[in-house]
Design a protein around this motif. Structure first.
Motif, PDB file in Angstrom:
ATOM      1  N   GLU A 244      -9.283  62.930   3.196  1.00 44.12           N
ATOM      2  CA  GLU A 244      -8.238  63.431   4.091  1.00 44.12           C
ATOM      3  C   GLU A 244      -8.815  64.409   5.110  1.00 44.12           C
ATOM      4  O   GLU A 244      -8.495  64.369   6.294  1.00 44.12           O
ATOM      5  N   LYS A 245      -9.691  65.286   4.612  1.00 42.68           N
ATOM      6  CA  LYS A 245     -10.350  66.245   5.507  1.00 42.68           C
ATOM      7  C   LYS A 245     -11.211  65.502   6.531  1.00 42.68           C
ATOM      8  O   LYS A 245     -11.232  65.854   7.711  1.00 42.68           O
ATOM      9  N   LEU A 246     -11.859  64.448   6.082  1.00 41.82           N
ATOM     10  CA  LEU A 246     -12.720  63.671   6.956  1.00 41.82           C
ATOM     11  C   LEU A 246     -11.904  62.994   8.061  1.00 41.82           C
ATOM     12  O   LEU A 246     -12.332  62.947   9.222  1.00 41.82           O
ATOM     13  N   GLU A 247     -10.736  62.496   7.714  1.00 42.25           N
ATOM     14  CA  GLU A 247      -9.883  61.845   8.705  1.00 42.25           C
ATOM     15  C   GLU A 247      -9.347  62.848   9.717  1.00 42.25           C
ATOM     16  O   GLU A 247      -9.237  62.554  10.906  1.00 42.25           O
ATOM     17  N   ARG A 248      -9.006  64.056   9.230  1.00 43.11           N
ATOM     18  CA  ARG A 248      -8.466  65.081  10.128  1.00 43.11           C
ATOM     19  C   ARG A 248      -9.518  65.589  11.108  1.00 43.11           C
ATOM     20  O   ARG A 248      -9.257  65.760  12.289  1.00 43.11           O
ATOM     21  N   GLU A 249     -10.730  65.832  10.598  1.00 40.11           N
ATOM     22  CA  GLU A 249     -11.751  66.503  11.398  1.00 40.11           C
ATOM     23  C   GLU A 249     -12.818  65.539  11.903  1.00 40.11           C
ATOM     24  O   GLU A 249     -13.792  65.955  12.538  1.00 40.11           O
ATOM     25  N   GLN A 250     -12.632  64.256  11.612  1.00 42.85           N
ATOM     26  CA  GLN A 250     -13.540  63.200  12.063  1.00 42.85           C
ATOM     27  C   GLN A 250     -14.976  63.478  11.633  1.00 42.85           C
ATOM     28  O   GLN A 250     -15.240  63.632  10.456  1.00 42.85           O
ATOM     29  N   TYR A 251     -15.905  63.571  12.561  1.00 40.19           N
ATOM     30  CA  TYR A 251     -17.325  63.598  12.212  1.00 40.19           C
ATOM     31  C   TYR A 251     -17.690  64.886  11.460  1.00 40.19           C
ATOM     32  O   TYR A 251     -17.746  65.970  12.038  1.00 40.19           O
ATOM     33  N   GLN A 252     -17.937  64.756  10.163  1.00 37.78           N
ATOM     34  CA  GLN A 252     -18.318  65.879   9.309  1.00 37.78           C
ATOM     35  C   GLN A 252     -19.418  65.427   8.348  1.00 37.78           C
ATOM     36  O   GLN A 252     -19.129  65.001   7.227  1.00 37.78           O
ATOM     37  N   PRO A 253     -20.682  65.498   8.748  1.00 38.50           N
ATOM     38  CA  PRO A 253     -21.767  65.006   7.885  1.00 38.50           C
ATOM     39  C   PRO A 253     -21.794  65.679   6.525  1.00 38.50           C
ATOM     40  O   PRO A 253     -22.102  65.038   5.518  1.00 38.50           O
ATOM     41  N   ALA A 254     -21.478  66.972   6.470  1.00 38.60           N
ATOM     42  CA  ALA A 254     -21.518  67.693   5.192  1.00 38.60           C
ATOM     43  C   ALA A 254     -20.491  67.132   4.218  1.00 38.60           C
ATOM     44  O   ALA A 254     -20.765  66.977   3.023  1.00 38.60           O
TER      45      ALA A 254
END
Length: 462
Positions: A244-254
């Protein structure tokens, strides 16, 4: 001269340019990862740039700086001029150990490593190594990452990024008993976190390895409080929140790296303890490695585990042996260090060979630098980053071969000099990777392990 209106206009446009650059970088990074990664698993095997000689690496890291002039770099002139004033002060000190020609190739190796010397015909000695730092932390970091100044991905992380691994239930990069503070030397830096090394065992110093067959080590991996089904439910909830966090903030390699790391850790619970359990090894095999008690036991178990991890499909295995920093008491302490690792290393080479693994396993031995020909005190040697020796065996290198040379005393590399960047380029080449093409986009530029340097040492390739 700018008026107030012009100044505000220029500044606001500049901030827009910065934002656009950030968005462009994110888009390129996403496209790059989509092109490089497999649909389900970023650790899945990837095609090499060209046919590889080696499928995996076992790096025997000798922390502290073992003396090249006492081990693999024969200097008869040093013995002749023993006691004379050295080039930079101090008195020249001959080696306490005799050098002899070994195997059919006649490589000169000292009595400090008599068991390893029996495998001279499988080894390439690189006797012209040099690096940029005479201090342990910087030289060790450069040996692992190619740089002293910045936080960069380690050699193991680059290898895993380039090739993936052959076992999705094990880490692709394992570091056995890495010393405290070694996170940068086994880390992934700006590469996705899943390419970083996994530390196994404790210590990294002299005799501090906790045998992996010990039940305590197995319990560290397996969760005895929750069943596998309960853990899966717990993990599914965590992964749902992460995605969910990934979808909200898009590109997040960590975040992406964390998701993959959690999944790998869950799978490891069933596979890792089996690989680390040495109870099914024969007494003869344990004896071959010196893993049956005595001063060789700790490092012998590490080398045996390295072979087991290699068999299980781990791409890069690092084994650390510390305590080589002898500014005094070199004769006694260097001997003790060598006794602890000589038989285990020889056992590893013999075992890999008899299992037909040595041909496609690149074994590397070396420290962060060497030591001076001149004595420090009455029985010690100082750091020497200008010339020292590493060796390689198997994995497509020539056997019974010597490359490069230091001067007549061993102060510095003078013939066919090999910098750390050249060393890294050659290791990647043997793995089927072009060090100039193995890049990752970060902060607006394409980075690589060798920066803008490095040449493959083609003379040592079989």
């Amino acid at each position: 001269m700018l008026n107030r209106r012009q100044l505000l206009k220029c500044c606001s446009a500049g901030f827009g340019y910065l934002a656009f650059a950030g968005l462009a970088q994110s888009e390129r990074a996403r496209a790059q990862e989509a092109a490089n990664a497999k649909p389900d698993n970023p650790l899945a095997p990837k095609a090499a740039h060209f046919p590889a000689s080696a499928k995996r690496v076992i790096f025997l890291c000798m922390s502290g700086g073992p003396s090249h002039v006492d081990s693999f770099d024969y200097k008869p002139q040093l013995a002749k001029d023993h006691g004379r004033r050295g080039r930079y002060g101090g008195s020249l000190m001959k080696s306490p150990w005799e050098f002899r020609q070994r195997g059919d190739s006649g490589l000169w190796i000292s009595d400090l490593f008599p068991k390893v010397a029996e495998h001279a015909d499988e080894m390439t000695l690189i006797r012209s190594m040099h690096c940029d730092q005479p201090l342990h932390p910087g030289a060790m970091t450069q040996m692992h990452t190619g740089t002293v100044q910045f936080i960069r991905p380690s050699l193991g992380a680059w290898t895993l990024y380039g090739l993936g691994t052959e076992n999705s239930s094990l880490p692709g990069f394992v570091s056995l008993s890495a010393p405290a503070g070694a996170a940068q030397n086994m880390g992934s830096a700006f590469l996705p976190a899943v390419y970083g090394g996994t530390k196994v065992g404790r210590g990294g110093g002299v005799g501090q390895f906790m045998p992996a067959s010990n039940q305590e080590s197995v319990d560290d991996i397996k969760n005895g409080r929750l069943s596998s089904r309960q853990q899966r439910k717990q993990l599914d909830l965590i992964q749902f929140l992460n995605r969910e966090k990934l979808e909200r903030e898009q590109y997040q390699p960590a975040v992406e790296g964390m998701i993959e790391s959690y999944e790998l850790a869950f799978r490891m619970q069933d596979t890792m303890p089996k690989v680390m359990d040495l109870s099914d090894e024969s007494k003869a095999t344990l004896a071959m490695y010196g893993a049956d008690g005595g001063p060789t036991d700790a490092f012998g178990k590490q080398c045996l585990l390295a072979r087991r991890f290699a068999e299980a499909g781990v791409r890069f295995i690092e084994v650390t042996h510390g305590g080589w920093d002898q500014h005094r008491n070199l004769t006694e302490d260097h001997k003790a260090r060598a006794v602890a690792c000589d038989q285990p290393i020889a056992g590893l080479l013999a075992d890999l060979k008899q299992r037909n693994l040595l041909d496609d396993t690149l074994v590397i031995w070396g420290g962060e630098f060497g030591r001076t020909p001149a004595a420090q005190g009455s029985d010690g040697r100082d750091h020497n980053n200008k010339g020292y020796t590493t060796w390689m065996a198997g994995g497509g290198v020539k056997g019974g071969f010597s490359y490069g040379a230091t001067d007549e005393y061993g102060y510095e590399a003078v013939e066919d000099k090999c910098h750390i960047h050249d060393w890294h380029a050659t290791i990647l080449h043997l793995m089927g990777l072009d060090h100039e093409k193995l890049t990752y986009r970060y902060a607006g530029r394409d980075f690589r392990l060798t920066d803008v340097y490095g040449n493959v040492i083609k003379e040592i390739v079989a």
